[in-house]
Design an enzyme around this catalytic site. Structure first.
Site: not given
Ligand code: ACO
Length: 327
Positions: A114, A253, A283
């Site tokens: 990214c 980003h 994204n």
């Molecule tokens: N719908 C519903 N629930 C979900 C979903 C979804 N789509 N995805 C995850 N959950 C659940 C999880 O299973 C978890 O459940 P649990 O508590 O029962 O285990 C709960 O939601 C919380 O999960 P977290 O992973 O802690 O959620 P978080 O608030 O961190 O959000 C996210 C997840 C959106 C992925 C966030 O961590 C994020 O944006 N991370 C950065 C991603 C990024 O920027 N990537 C860039 C690089 S990508 C590349 O280079 C290709």
């Protein structure tokens, strides 16, 4: 006198097919509300499976050439940032060189996930500073939908497809002023898309041991990104002896609205001056910054002399920021 690579043309391209959060509710156990609240994304564009991703890069490049009012024959170098190429070889840069008739250009791909577009801009700027090339096409083109696991709710709700492009040319007083690039390979396992090497550990983490799809430790990446974005922009400002008040726009980003708002708060920068496209396009990896920049430019947001910061972060893990004085 030091020359700067200045942007004289911009273009972007997005697939027509719009996938709303409600469409994803039919694929995985998720809700529109969860996706909006946790990421800020409402919809994304997804390329038809049978179409090559490079098509988007070609369209964005043609638009950037028109915008710059120069001929493709004047391009001397093409750098394409991608982590989702159609081929390992030929490079996407060579395909685009052919499709836009830029036969006088050298061409290669660069992968810094990214952060790739900002990495590519800085490489292009080095060629301009040494005087080796005058007109450089920098493209970021990503067809991530092809490597997304559409059964993994942790990742499939995040990504979209698209491409952005710009043309750099030497300028005495505007253009790329400074940059900060970095990587932390020790955190490399936080985001992976295996190609030919699969270890059991990597396969085990994927649903049904699916190969060649994105795996991401979202929470770890989230923390890294807020810190990387804040630190990198602060470093850039300190090196230039500038305060945050002197910045007109930040184009981050587009990964997650919570990452953007947390970092922007730490930087004490007004959120109204941050370019956001995440809600509409999701994204699009390295394409997200040039798409946001081209769209904002099209909407007349930037004026000559504006100080604009681009900041990318992601797989590798990597980060990259640059300060641009708008031409
Ligand atoms: N719908 C519903 N629930 C979900 C979903 C979804 N789509 N995805 C995850 N959950 C659940 C999880 O299973 C978890 O459940 P649990 O508590 O029962 O285990 C709960 O939601 C919380 O999960 P977290 O992973 O802690 O959620 P978080 O608030 O961190 O959000 C996210 C997840 C959106 C992925 C966030 O961590 C994020 O944006 N991370 C950065 C991603 C990024 O920027 N990537 C860039 C690089 S990508 C590349 O280079 C290709």
């Amino acid at each position: 006198m030091k020359k700067h690579g200045a942007i004289i043309g911009l273009g972007y391209s997005l697939p027509e097919n719009i996938v709303h959060n409600s469409d994803l509710e039919k694929l995985v156990d998720t809700t529109d509300q969860w996706i909006r609240e946790r990421t800020g994304i409402k919809r994304r564009r997804i390329l038809e499976r049978e179409k090559p991703s490079y098509d988007m890069g070609v369209k964005a490049s043609k638009q950037a050439l028109e915008n710059a009012k120069i001929s493709s024959k004047d391009i001397e170098l093409i750098i394409v940032s991608t982590e989702s190429p159609d081929y390992l070889t030929p490079s996407m840069a060579c395909v685009i060189q052919d499709k836009i008739d830029a036969e006088n250009a050298a061409a290669f791909d660069l992968n810094a996930a990214c952060s790739g577009f900002v990495y590519a801009l800085t490489v292009a700027d080095q060629f301009i500073q040494t005087g080796m090339y005058n007109n450089i096409l920098v493209v970021a083109c990503e067809g991530l939908s092809k490597v997304v696991d559409w059964k993994d709710r942790n990742t499939c709700v995040l990504f979209g497809d698209g491409a952005g492009a710009c043309i750099l040319t030497p300028s005495d007083n505007a253009g790329i002023i400074n940059y900060d690039l970095g990587a932390d390979g020790k955190k490399r396992k936080a985001i992976t898309i295996p190609l030919t090497h699969f270890n059991e550990e990597e396969l085990f983490k994927r649903n049904n041991k699916r190969e060649q799809v994105i795996y991401m430790q979202g929470r770890e990446v989230f923390k890294f990104e807020v810190t990387a974005m804040t630190k990198s922009v602060k470093k850039l400002l300190a090196e230039e002896n500038m305060s945050i008040d002197e910045i007109d726009w930040i184009i981050p980003h587009q990964a997650n609205m919570r990452i953007i708002t947390n970092s922007i708060k730490k930087l004490e920068f007004p959120i109204e001056k941050v370019v956001i496209t995440l809600d509409e396009y999701g994204n699009t990896s390295s394409a997200s910054i040039p798409i946001a920049m081209a769209e904002a430019n099209e909407n007349g947001k930037f004026k000559s002399g504006d100080n604009i910061v681009l900041v990318g972060f992601g797989g590798g893990l990597t980060w990259a920021s640059t300060l641009i004085k708008w031409l």
